[in-house]
Design a protein around this motif. Sequence first.
Motif, PDB file in Angstrom:
ATOM      1  N   LYS A  35      41.811  46.053  49.916  1.00 21.48           N
ATOM      2  CA  LYS A  35      42.463  45.668  48.500  1.00 21.48           C
ATOM      3  C   LYS A  35      44.077  45.140  48.078  1.00 21.48           C
ATOM      4  O   LYS A  35      44.466  44.999  47.247  1.00 21.48           O
ATOM      5  CB  LYS A  35      42.637  47.673  48.461  1.00 21.48           C
ATOM      6  CG  LYS A  35      41.828  48.366  48.034  1.00 21.48           C
ATOM      7  CD  LYS A  35      42.455  49.654  48.224  1.00 21.48           C
ATOM      8  CE  LYS A  35      41.592  51.475  47.673  1.00 21.48           C
ATOM      9  NZ  LYS A  35      41.610  52.424  47.676  1.00 21.48           N
ATOM     10  N   ASN A  36      43.872  44.561  49.350  1.00 20.87           N
ATOM     11  CA  ASN A  36      45.705  44.278  49.327  1.00 20.87           C
ATOM     12  C   ASN A  36      45.070  42.543  49.418  1.00 20.87           C
ATOM     13  O   ASN A  36      45.714  41.664  49.131  1.00 20.87           O
ATOM     14  CB  ASN A  36      45.996  43.798  50.604  1.00 20.87           C
ATOM     15  CG  ASN A  36      46.638  45.530  50.492  1.00 20.87           C
ATOM     16  OD1 ASN A  36      47.437  46.139  49.506  1.00 20.87           O
ATOM     17  ND2 ASN A  36      46.878  46.663  52.028  1.00 20.87           N
ATOM     18  N   ASP A  48      32.280  43.595  40.081  1.00 22.19           N
ATOM     19  CA  ASP A  48      34.213  43.553  39.949  1.00 22.19           C
ATOM     20  C   ASP A  48      35.096  42.644  40.094  1.00 22.19           C
ATOM     21  O   ASP A  48      36.302  42.359  39.573  1.00 22.19           O
ATOM     22  CB  ASP A  48      34.346  43.967  42.118  1.00 22.19           C
ATOM     23  CG  ASP A  48      33.934  45.864  41.242  1.00 22.19           C
ATOM     24  OD1 ASP A  48      33.810  46.195  40.879  1.00 22.19           O
ATOM     25  OD2 ASP A  48      33.438  45.852  42.506  1.00 22.19           O
ATOM     26  N   CYS A  49      34.100  40.918  40.661  1.00 21.22           N
ATOM     27  CA  CYS A  49      35.426  39.828  40.483  1.00 21.22           C
ATOM     28  C   CYS A  49      35.071  39.557  39.047  1.00 21.22           C
ATOM     29  O   CYS A  49      33.165  39.225  38.422  1.00 21.22           O
ATOM     30  CB  CYS A  49      34.494  39.209  41.159  1.00 21.22           C
ATOM     31  SG  CYS A  49      35.522  37.576  41.401  1.00 21.22           S
ATOM     32  N   LYS A  61      42.595  37.493  42.719  1.00 17.99           N
ATOM     33  CA  LYS A  61      42.739  38.523  41.887  1.00 17.99           C
ATOM     34  C   LYS A  61      42.726  39.443  43.038  1.00 17.99           C
ATOM     35  O   LYS A  61      41.254  39.503  44.037  1.00 17.99           O
ATOM     36  CB  LYS A  61      42.150  39.002  41.055  1.00 17.99           C
ATOM     37  CG  LYS A  61      42.854  38.637  39.637  1.00 17.99           C
ATOM     38  CD  LYS A  61      42.321  38.867  38.527  1.00 17.99           C
ATOM     39  CE  LYS A  61      43.109  38.668  36.846  1.00 17.99           C
ATOM     40  NZ  LYS A  61      42.115  38.710  35.890  1.00 17.99           N
ATOM     41  N   LYS A  62      43.417  40.940  43.370  1.00 22.81           N
ATOM     42  CA  LYS A  62      43.073  41.559  44.328  1.00 22.81           C
ATOM     43  C   LYS A  62      42.359  42.325  44.108  1.00 22.81           C
ATOM     44  O   LYS A  62      42.321  43.057  42.923  1.00 22.81           O
ATOM     45  CB  LYS A  62      44.752  42.312  44.993  1.00 22.81           C
ATOM     46  CG  LYS A  62      45.686  41.215  45.684  1.00 22.81           C
ATOM     47  CD  LYS A  62      47.142  42.164  45.689  1.00 22.81           C
ATOM     48  CE  LYS A  62      47.380  40.684  46.376  1.00 22.81           C
ATOM     49  NZ  LYS A  62      49.269  41.169  46.896  1.00 22.81           N
ATOM     50  N   GLY A  63      42.193  43.473  44.957  1.00 26.56           N
ATOM     51  CA  GLY A  63      41.081  45.063  44.717  1.00 26.56           C
ATOM     52  C   GLY A  63      39.818  44.795  45.165  1.00 26.56           C
ATOM     53  O   GLY A  63      39.200  46.001  44.898  1.00 26.56           O
ATOM     54  N   HIS A  64      38.825  43.428  45.301  1.00 25.61           N
ATOM     55  CA  HIS A  64      37.542  43.903  45.554  1.00 25.61           C
ATOM     56  C   HIS A  64      37.604  42.609  47.061  1.00 25.61           C
ATOM     57  O   HIS A  64      36.391  42.785  47.938  1.00 25.61           O
ATOM     58  CB  HIS A  64      36.839  43.433  44.787  1.00 25.61           C
ATOM     59  CG  HIS A  64      37.109  42.003  43.764  1.00 25.61           C
ATOM     60  ND1 HIS A  64      38.173  41.481  42.957  1.00 25.61           N
ATOM     61  CD2 HIS A  64      36.626  40.726  43.924  1.00 25.61           C
ATOM     62  CE1 HIS A  64      37.972  40.542  42.709  1.00 25.61           C
ATOM     63  NE2 HIS A  64      37.493  39.996  43.015  1.00 25.61           N
ATOM     64  N   CYS A  89      41.748  37.796  46.625  1.00 25.78           N
ATOM     65  CA  CYS A  89      39.802  36.601  46.272  1.00 25.78           C
ATOM     66  C   CYS A  89      39.533  35.612  45.879  1.00 25.78           C
ATOM     67  O   CYS A  89      40.836  35.100  45.066  1.00 25.78           O
ATOM     68  CB  CYS A  89      39.285  37.772  44.760  1.00 25.78           C
ATOM     69  SG  CYS A  89      38.448  36.808  45.025  1.00 25.78           S
TER      70      CYS A  89
END
Length: 267
Positions: free
Chosen positions: A47-48, A71-72, A56-59, A51
Amino acid sequence: MTLEEVTQFVEAKDSGKRSASRLLDSQTVQAASSSYKKAKQTAVRDKNEVCTYCGKKGHGKSAPARLRKSDCPAYGHKCGYCNREHHFEKVCRSKEKSKTGTATHNTDDCEGAVFDSLCSISSDSHKVNGRTLAIDHHLYDNMSDIWISKSSQPQSFVNLVPRILPEDNEAFGFIMTKRTNTVAISAMADTGFQSCLAGIKVIHRLGINQTELIPVNMKMHAANNKGITILGATLLRISGKDDQGKHVETRQMTYVTDNSDKLFLFE
Protein backbone atom coordinates in the motif's frame (compact mmCIF):
# COMPACT_ATOMS: atom_id res chain seq x y z
CA MET A 1 33.84 -46.54 -6.24
CA THR A 2 36.44 -47.51 -3.67
CA LEU A 3 35.47 -48.56 -0.16
CA GLU A 4 36.61 -45.17 1.18
CA GLU A 5 34.52 -43.31 -1.42
CA VAL A 6 31.45 -45.42 -0.60
CA THR A 7 31.90 -44.74 3.12
CA GLN A 8 32.24 -40.99 2.53
CA PHE A 9 29.16 -41.01 0.31
CA VAL A 10 27.01 -42.81 2.90
CA GLU A 11 28.27 -40.58 5.73
CA ALA A 12 27.51 -37.42 3.72
CA LYS A 13 24.02 -38.67 2.87
CA ASP A 14 23.20 -39.52 6.49
CA SER A 15 24.52 -36.15 7.63
CA GLY A 16 22.34 -34.40 5.06
CA LYS A 17 19.24 -36.31 6.23
CA ARG A 18 19.86 -35.34 9.84
CA SER A 19 20.36 -31.68 8.92
CA ALA A 20 17.22 -31.66 6.76
CA SER A 21 15.19 -33.26 9.56
CA ARG A 22 16.27 -30.63 12.10
CA LEU A 23 15.57 -27.85 9.62
CA LEU A 24 12.07 -29.12 8.82
CA ASP A 25 11.23 -29.48 12.52
CA SER A 26 12.18 -25.87 13.24
CA GLN A 27 10.40 -24.58 10.16
CA THR A 28 7.16 -26.38 11.04
CA VAL A 29 7.04 -24.67 14.45
CA GLN A 30 7.55 -21.21 12.98
CA ALA A 31 5.55 -21.57 9.78
CA ALA A 32 2.07 -20.82 11.15
CA SER A 33 2.97 -17.57 12.91
CA SER A 34 5.51 -16.29 10.37
CA SER A 35 3.23 -16.76 7.35
CA TYR A 36 0.56 -14.53 8.91
CA LYS A 37 3.11 -11.89 9.86
CA LYS A 38 4.66 -11.90 6.39
CA ALA A 39 1.29 -11.58 4.69
CA LYS A 40 0.38 -8.65 6.92
CA GLN A 41 3.74 -6.93 6.37
CA THR A 42 3.49 -7.45 2.60
CA ALA A 43 0.01 -5.91 2.47
CA VAL A 44 1.18 -2.82 4.39
CA ARG A 45 4.29 -2.48 2.23
CA ASP A 46 2.34 -2.82 -1.01
CA LYS A 47 0.00 0.00 0.00
CA ASN A 48 2.91 2.35 0.69
CA GLU A 49 5.12 1.53 -2.30
CA VAL A 50 4.95 3.48 -5.56
CA CYS A 51 4.03 1.43 -8.62
CA THR A 52 6.81 1.38 -11.23
CA TYR A 53 4.22 1.30 -14.03
CA CYS A 54 1.89 4.20 -13.10
CA GLY A 55 3.72 6.02 -10.30
CA LYS A 56 0.83 5.69 -7.82
CA LYS A 57 0.46 3.87 -4.49
CA GLY A 58 -2.00 1.22 -3.44
CA HIS A 59 -1.26 -1.92 -5.47
CA GLY A 60 2.44 -2.53 -4.93
CA LYS A 61 5.72 -1.67 -6.60
CA SER A 62 5.76 -4.41 -9.27
CA ALA A 63 2.42 -6.17 -9.05
CA PRO A 64 1.71 -9.17 -11.34
CA ALA A 65 -0.16 -8.55 -14.60
CA ARG A 66 -3.44 -10.05 -13.32
CA LEU A 67 -3.51 -7.52 -10.46
CA ARG A 68 -2.37 -4.56 -12.55
CA LYS A 69 -5.09 -5.33 -15.11
CA SER A 70 -7.74 -4.41 -12.54
CA ASP A 71 -5.94 -1.94 -10.26
CA CYS A 72 -3.21 -0.16 -12.26
CA PRO A 73 -4.42 2.75 -14.44
CA ALA A 74 -1.38 2.34 -16.69
CA TYR A 75 -2.37 -1.17 -17.79
CA GLY A 76 -3.22 -1.04 -21.50
CA HIS A 77 -1.66 2.42 -21.95
CA LYS A 78 0.95 2.71 -24.71
CA CYS A 79 3.92 4.85 -23.72
CA GLY A 80 4.54 7.69 -26.16
CA TYR A 81 8.24 7.69 -25.32
CA CYS A 82 9.24 4.06 -26.03
CA ASN A 83 6.03 2.77 -27.71
CA ARG A 84 5.73 -0.08 -25.19
CA GLU A 85 2.51 -0.86 -23.36
CA HIS A 86 1.35 -0.93 -19.74
CA HIS A 87 3.23 2.07 -18.28
CA PHE A 88 3.04 5.87 -18.26
CA GLU A 89 5.61 8.18 -19.82
CA LYS A 90 6.52 9.72 -16.46
CA VAL A 91 7.93 6.40 -15.19
CA CYS A 92 9.34 5.15 -18.52
CA ARG A 93 12.67 3.42 -18.00
CA SER A 94 13.84 4.34 -21.48
CA LYS A 95 13.88 7.95 -20.28
CA GLU A 96 16.24 6.94 -17.51
CA LYS A 97 18.39 5.12 -20.03
CA SER A 98 18.78 8.23 -22.18
CA LYS A 99 19.78 10.28 -19.12
CA THR A 100 22.33 7.86 -17.67
CA GLY A 101 23.46 6.11 -20.84
CA THR A 102 22.78 2.71 -19.29
CA ALA A 103 19.86 0.34 -19.83
CA THR A 104 17.44 -0.57 -17.04
CA HIS A 105 15.49 -3.60 -18.26
CA ASN A 106 12.22 -4.89 -16.91
CA THR A 107 12.86 -8.38 -15.53
CA ASP A 108 9.94 -9.63 -17.65
CA ASP A 109 12.01 -8.87 -20.78
CA CYS A 110 15.16 -10.63 -19.60
CA GLU A 111 16.37 -14.19 -19.62
CA GLY A 112 18.60 -15.34 -16.78
CA ALA A 113 22.08 -16.65 -17.46
CA VAL A 114 25.23 -17.25 -15.46
CA PHE A 115 28.19 -15.46 -16.99
CA ASP A 116 31.66 -16.99 -17.12
CA SER A 117 33.17 -14.16 -15.08
CA LEU A 118 31.04 -15.44 -12.20
CA CYS A 119 32.12 -19.06 -12.72
CA SER A 120 35.85 -18.59 -12.17
CA ILE A 121 37.42 -19.09 -8.76
CA SER A 122 40.42 -17.16 -7.47
CA SER A 123 42.20 -16.80 -4.15
CA ASP A 124 42.77 -13.47 -2.45
CA SER A 125 44.06 -12.17 0.84
CA HIS A 126 42.04 -10.20 3.39
CA LYS A 127 42.92 -8.13 6.41
CA VAL A 128 41.58 -9.17 9.82
CA ASN A 129 42.33 -6.85 12.77
CA GLY A 130 45.04 -5.15 10.73
CA ARG A 131 46.75 -8.44 9.77
CA THR A 132 46.82 -9.98 6.32
CA LEU A 133 45.16 -13.39 6.31
CA ALA A 134 45.28 -15.70 3.29
CA ILE A 135 43.95 -19.25 3.34
CA ASP A 136 43.38 -21.91 0.71
CA HIS A 137 39.99 -23.38 -0.13
CA HIS A 138 38.79 -25.93 2.45
CA LEU A 139 36.25 -28.75 2.42
CA TYR A 140 34.65 -30.28 5.50
CA ASP A 141 35.34 -33.99 5.97
CA ASN A 142 32.45 -35.70 7.77
CA MET A 143 34.43 -38.84 8.61
CA SER A 144 37.27 -37.06 10.41
CA ASP A 145 35.09 -34.11 11.57
CA ILE A 146 37.67 -31.53 10.45
CA TRP A 147 38.20 -28.97 7.68
CA ILE A 148 40.70 -30.09 5.04
CA SER A 149 42.59 -27.86 2.60
CA LYS A 150 41.46 -29.04 -0.82
CA SER A 151 40.90 -27.49 -4.23
CA SER A 152 37.39 -26.80 -5.52
CA GLN A 153 35.81 -29.07 -8.08
CA PRO A 154 36.82 -28.09 -11.63
CA GLN A 155 34.29 -26.45 -13.92
CA SER A 156 32.19 -28.90 -15.89
CA PHE A 157 33.50 -28.86 -19.47
CA VAL A 158 32.49 -31.39 -22.14
CA ASN A 159 33.82 -31.93 -25.65
CA LEU A 160 31.10 -31.53 -28.27
CA VAL A 161 30.74 -30.97 -32.02
CA PRO A 162 28.44 -28.06 -32.95
CA ARG A 163 27.30 -27.66 -36.57
CA ILE A 164 25.37 -24.99 -38.46
CA LEU A 165 23.18 -26.52 -41.18
CA PRO A 166 21.30 -24.62 -43.94
CA GLU A 167 18.04 -26.54 -43.43
CA ASP A 168 17.76 -25.36 -39.81
CA ASN A 169 18.12 -21.74 -40.89
CA GLU A 170 15.62 -22.21 -43.73
CA ALA A 171 13.00 -23.21 -41.16
CA PHE A 172 13.14 -19.57 -39.97
CA GLY A 173 13.30 -18.10 -43.47
CA PHE A 174 17.06 -17.46 -43.53
CA ILE A 175 19.04 -18.72 -46.52
CA MET A 176 22.66 -19.82 -46.06
CA THR A 177 24.89 -19.86 -49.13
CA LYS A 178 28.31 -20.41 -47.59
CA ARG A 179 29.79 -23.62 -46.25
CA THR A 180 30.41 -23.81 -42.51
CA ASN A 181 33.02 -25.71 -40.51
CA THR A 182 32.63 -28.76 -38.29
CA VAL A 183 34.95 -28.49 -35.28
CA ALA A 184 35.17 -30.02 -31.81
CA ILE A 185 34.66 -27.46 -29.04
CA SER A 186 34.96 -27.68 -25.28
CA ALA A 187 31.70 -26.37 -23.80
CA MET A 188 30.73 -25.55 -20.22
CA ALA A 189 27.57 -27.26 -18.96
CA ASP A 190 25.85 -25.12 -16.36
CA THR A 191 22.51 -25.65 -14.56
CA GLY A 192 22.19 -21.89 -14.09
CA PHE A 193 21.52 -21.29 -17.77
CA GLN A 194 18.10 -21.19 -19.38
CA SER A 195 19.48 -20.85 -22.94
CA CYS A 196 22.67 -21.70 -24.78
CA LEU A 197 25.21 -18.88 -25.13
CA ALA A 198 28.28 -18.74 -27.38
CA GLY A 199 31.12 -16.26 -27.68
CA ILE A 200 31.66 -14.65 -31.08
CA LYS A 201 35.04 -16.42 -31.37
CA VAL A 202 33.25 -19.78 -31.18
CA ILE A 203 31.00 -18.74 -34.06
CA HIS A 204 34.01 -17.60 -36.09
CA ARG A 205 35.51 -21.08 -35.69
CA LEU A 206 32.32 -22.51 -37.21
CA GLY A 207 32.78 -20.32 -40.28
CA ILE A 208 30.25 -17.51 -39.93
CA ASN A 209 30.54 -13.90 -38.80
CA GLN A 210 28.35 -11.41 -36.97
CA THR A 211 26.54 -10.20 -40.12
CA GLU A 212 25.24 -13.75 -40.69
CA LEU A 213 23.61 -14.10 -37.29
CA ILE A 214 19.81 -14.24 -36.93
CA PRO A 215 18.42 -10.98 -35.48
CA VAL A 216 16.69 -11.56 -32.13
CA ASN A 217 15.04 -9.44 -29.44
CA MET A 218 16.37 -11.57 -26.56
CA LYS A 219 17.95 -9.77 -23.61
CA MET A 220 20.09 -11.54 -21.03
CA HIS A 221 21.53 -10.65 -17.67
CA ALA A 222 24.14 -12.35 -15.52
CA ALA A 223 23.67 -13.44 -11.92
CA ASN A 224 25.07 -10.06 -10.83
CA ASN A 225 22.29 -8.34 -12.86
CA LYS A 226 24.76 -6.91 -15.36
CA GLY A 227 23.60 -7.05 -18.95
CA ILE A 228 25.04 -9.49 -21.48
CA THR A 229 25.36 -8.07 -24.97
CA ILE A 230 23.49 -10.25 -27.48
CA LEU A 231 24.72 -9.82 -31.07
CA GLY A 232 22.21 -12.26 -32.55
CA ALA A 233 21.56 -15.99 -32.64
CA THR A 234 22.45 -19.07 -34.63
CA LEU A 235 20.93 -22.54 -34.84
CA LEU A 236 23.33 -25.26 -33.68
CA ARG A 237 23.13 -29.02 -33.92
CA ILE A 238 25.26 -30.10 -30.98
CA SER A 239 26.39 -33.72 -30.85
CA GLY A 240 28.46 -35.81 -28.48
CA LYS A 241 28.48 -39.02 -26.45
CA ASP A 242 26.67 -39.79 -23.21
CA ASP A 243 28.04 -41.72 -20.22
CA GLN A 244 27.39 -45.03 -21.99
CA GLY A 245 29.21 -43.93 -25.13
CA LYS A 246 26.02 -43.55 -27.14
CA HIS A 247 25.87 -40.79 -29.76
CA VAL A 248 23.38 -38.04 -28.83
CA GLU A 249 22.38 -34.84 -30.59
CA THR A 250 20.31 -31.77 -29.79
CA ARG A 251 19.23 -28.72 -31.78
CA GLN A 252 19.48 -25.42 -29.92
CA MET A 253 18.92 -21.77 -30.72
CA THR A 254 22.17 -20.37 -29.40
CA TYR A 255 22.63 -16.70 -28.57
CA VAL A 256 25.92 -15.03 -29.43
CA THR A 257 27.81 -12.47 -27.34
CA ASP A 258 31.11 -10.65 -27.49
CA ASN A 259 31.35 -10.67 -23.67
CA SER A 260 32.82 -14.19 -23.62
CA ASP A 261 34.85 -16.60 -25.73
CA LYS A 262 33.22 -19.84 -24.48
CA LEU A 263 30.24 -22.00 -25.37
CA PHE A 264 27.75 -22.40 -22.50
CA LEU A 265 25.07 -25.11 -22.46
CA PHE A 266 22.02 -25.17 -20.22
CA GLU A 267 21.33 -28.43 -18.35
